[in-house]
Design an enzyme around this catalytic site. Structure first.
Site, PDB file in Angstrom:
ATOM      1  CG  HIS A  26      79.119 -19.974  18.288  1.00  0.00           C
ATOM      2  ND1 HIS A  26      79.941 -19.180  19.054  1.00  0.00           N
ATOM      3  CD2 HIS A  26      78.338 -20.656  19.159  1.00  0.00           C
ATOM      4  CE1 HIS A  26      79.660 -19.357  20.330  1.00  0.00           C
ATOM      5  NE2 HIS A  26      78.691 -20.256  20.421  1.00  0.00           N
ATOM      6  CG  ASP A  32      75.892 -12.757  26.336  1.00  0.00           C
ATOM      7  OD1 ASP A  32      75.065 -13.602  26.714  1.00  0.00           O
ATOM      8  OD2 ASP A  32      77.083 -13.027  26.115  1.00  0.00           O
ATOM      9  NE  ARG A  44      72.162 -18.119  30.700  1.00  0.00           N
ATOM     10  CZ  ARG A  44      72.735 -18.418  29.534  1.00  0.00           C
ATOM     11  NH1 ARG A  44      73.319 -17.481  28.816  1.00  0.00           N
ATOM     12  NH2 ARG A  44      72.735 -19.647  29.086  1.00  0.00           N
ATOM     13  CB  SER A  63      73.781 -16.254  25.551  1.00  0.00           C
ATOM     14  OG  SER A  63      75.155 -16.189  25.768  1.00  0.00           O
ATOM     15  CE  LYS A  94      78.250 -14.669  23.324  1.00  0.00           C
ATOM     16  NZ  LYS A  94      78.195 -15.301  24.625  1.00  0.00           N
TER      17      LYS A  94
HETATM   18  N1  URA Z   1      77.986 -20.013  24.897  1.00  0.00           N
HETATM   19  C1  URA Z   1      77.471 -18.755  24.996  1.00  0.00           C
HETATM   20  O1  URA Z   1      78.013 -17.801  24.435  1.00  0.00           O
HETATM   21  N2  URA Z   1      76.358 -18.580  25.712  1.00  0.00           N
HETATM   22  C2  URA Z   1      75.713 -19.588  26.333  1.00  0.00           C
HETATM   23  O2  URA Z   1      74.702 -19.343  26.957  1.00  0.00           O
HETATM   24  C3  URA Z   1      76.261 -20.897  26.233  1.00  0.00           C
HETATM   25  C4  URA Z   1      77.401 -21.099  25.494  1.00  0.00           C
END
Ligand code: URA
Length: 435
Positions: A82, A161, A168, A183, A187
């Site tokens: 990621h 999320d 947000r 967040s 995921k």
């Molecule tokens: N990427 C995400 O998935 N969440 C965040 O809060 C920031 C970057």
């Protein structure tokens, strides 16, 4: 339990319990907490922060708001990567097929472009026919058959999320370490992975502008994921200039294909090699980083990584002929040069401005409902440290709508710093590794 009491507690720097956080997230996901209360709570978290315990509970509450994939029927250590988001970052398109080609299953649930940063899903959709909307069952089957699936966040994955992220975004509470941690991990952990390589970007094109804040985020991500039983390696990598030479979806796919064929820009190739090598280590296919790097080189040299990308594209309905003929990718109507106003050495690039220039051309979204134009974007002809002559082309803009050109050019006008002397020493690409 009352929501105002939870806002009050966080506003006054208190710590929320597991029960309180699960209650808040469950109620919000079900629509029982209005956005104005959640916004107040988010702002309280933004200023007061959260301790590790709270961050872990928040992550788990968000993860449990949806399904967690069970991939135990697929043999092998499942590993994903990621990135926290950057400009020109198309590493997933090289790293995922290369690692899958070595036999490590790669379940990858990715995002779309956000602000000035690009997203893997938008890039994949530049490949004609590529479907990023597989159901979780189809995703599981793709993973079992091909060793890799590349999809977007579905309704079932961390729905809390999805709602929170949108809130947000419009309440200026994105740049908070505990909120970003929960967040991202809610995921990623829902994918059913065993291990994760994190690429935490630092610099003018990243959400974290300095190394100290990026390190804090990397440590938080690593500690919470480790608490939840995952093996994690986190890299802090430079995002002071775009990665590689292209910014824009089809252009980036073409650059990734070039790299899978053993060419491509040096910085991009180097980062792909490093990330893939760590994934191979975590996946049990390499004993150490060096072995992982050598294995990556051989997967590229033998054509196995490119062949795996072909299988992934075909499995997800895309036109795999783009691998041999990138001319089949969407092409912009017009190419416009952007020239240097003075000569010297390129000492600095404002990567965020460059990302925003690509968005201005239509490569990203100014609003959620905007349609991305896969063909448009930028090709950079210089990297930091290069000599530049007056009038030399710094960037070629790939344009479809000429009324968008002026804004992109205005953004580029302040994006390059050219000085009489070369910069002393370029910043390394990999700044730190937390393994
Ligand atoms: N990427 C995400 O998935 N969440 C965040 O809060 C920031 C970057």
């Amino acid at each position: 339990m009352r929501v105002p009491d939870l806002i009050h507690k966080k506003r006054d720097a208190g710590s929320l319990t597991r029960g309180e956080l699960f209650f808040l997230i469950e109620q919000y996901a079900q629509g029982a907490v209005p956005d104005y209360q959640m916004s107040a709570w988010l702002m309280a978290v933004f200023f007061r922060g959260m301790n590790a315990e709270e961050t872990a509970h928040l992550t788990e509450a968000m993860l449990r708001s949806g399904q967690v994939l069970d991939l135990s029927s697929i043999p092998g250590t499942k590993v994903d990567k990621h990135s926290t988001g950057g400009v020109g970052d198309k590493t997933s398109l090289v790293v995922a097929p290369a690692v899958a080609a070595a036999g490590v299953p790669v379940p990858m649930i990715s995002g779309r472009g956000l602000g000035h940063t690009g997203g893997t899903l938008d890039k994949l959709e530049a490949i004609p026919g590529f479907n990023v909307g597989l159901s979780l069952d189809e995703f599981r089957r793709a993973l079992a058959e091909v060793g890799c699936g590349l999809i977007g966040q579905t309704e079932e994955i961390a729905p809390a999320d999805r709602k929170l992220y949108a809130l947000r975004d419009v309440t200026c509470t994105v740049e908070s370490v505990p909120l970003i941690t929960a967040s991202i991990l809610s995921k990623k952990l829902a994918e059913g992975i065993d291990a994760l390589v994190l690429d935490v970007k630092v610099g003018s094109g990243a959400f974290m502008k300095d190394q100290q804040s990026a390190r804090r985020l990397a440590e938080s991500l690593q500690s919470i994921a480790t608490r939840m039983g995952k093996r994690v390696v986190a890299l802090l990598t430079d995002m002071d200039q775009p990665l590689g030479c292209t910014v824009g979806n089809a252009l980036e796919v073409a650059e990734a294909i070039e790299t899978l064929h053993g060419k491509g820009p040096e910085d991009f190739r180097t980062l792909c090699r490093e990330l893939a090598a760590w994934m191979l280590v975590l996946g049990g296919r390499a004993a150490d980083l060096r072995q992982g790097q050598e294995q990556f080189d051989s997967l590229i040299r033998s054509g196995a990584a490119a062949e795996k990308f072909r299988q992934i594209i075909e499995r997800q309905g895309g036109d795999a002929r783009v691998l041999d003929d990138p001319g089949r990718l969407p092409q912009a109507k017009e190419q416009v040069p952007f020239k240097a106003r003075r000569g010297g050495f390129l000492v600095k690039m404002e990567a965020e401005r460059i990302g925003r220039a690509a968005v201005a051309l239509g490569a990203g979204r100014a609003q959620l409902e905007d349609i991305v134009d896969p063909a448009v974007g930028l090709v950079l002809h210089k990297k930091v440290g290069d000599a530049v002559e007056t009038g030399e082309c710094l960037v070629t803009l790939h344009v479809n709508q000429s009324d968008r050109l002026a804004e992109a050019e205005a953004l580029l006008a302040d994006a390059f710093v050219i000085a009489p002397a070369a910069p002393s020493r370029p910043r390394p690409l990999v700044l730190e590794t937390l393994s």
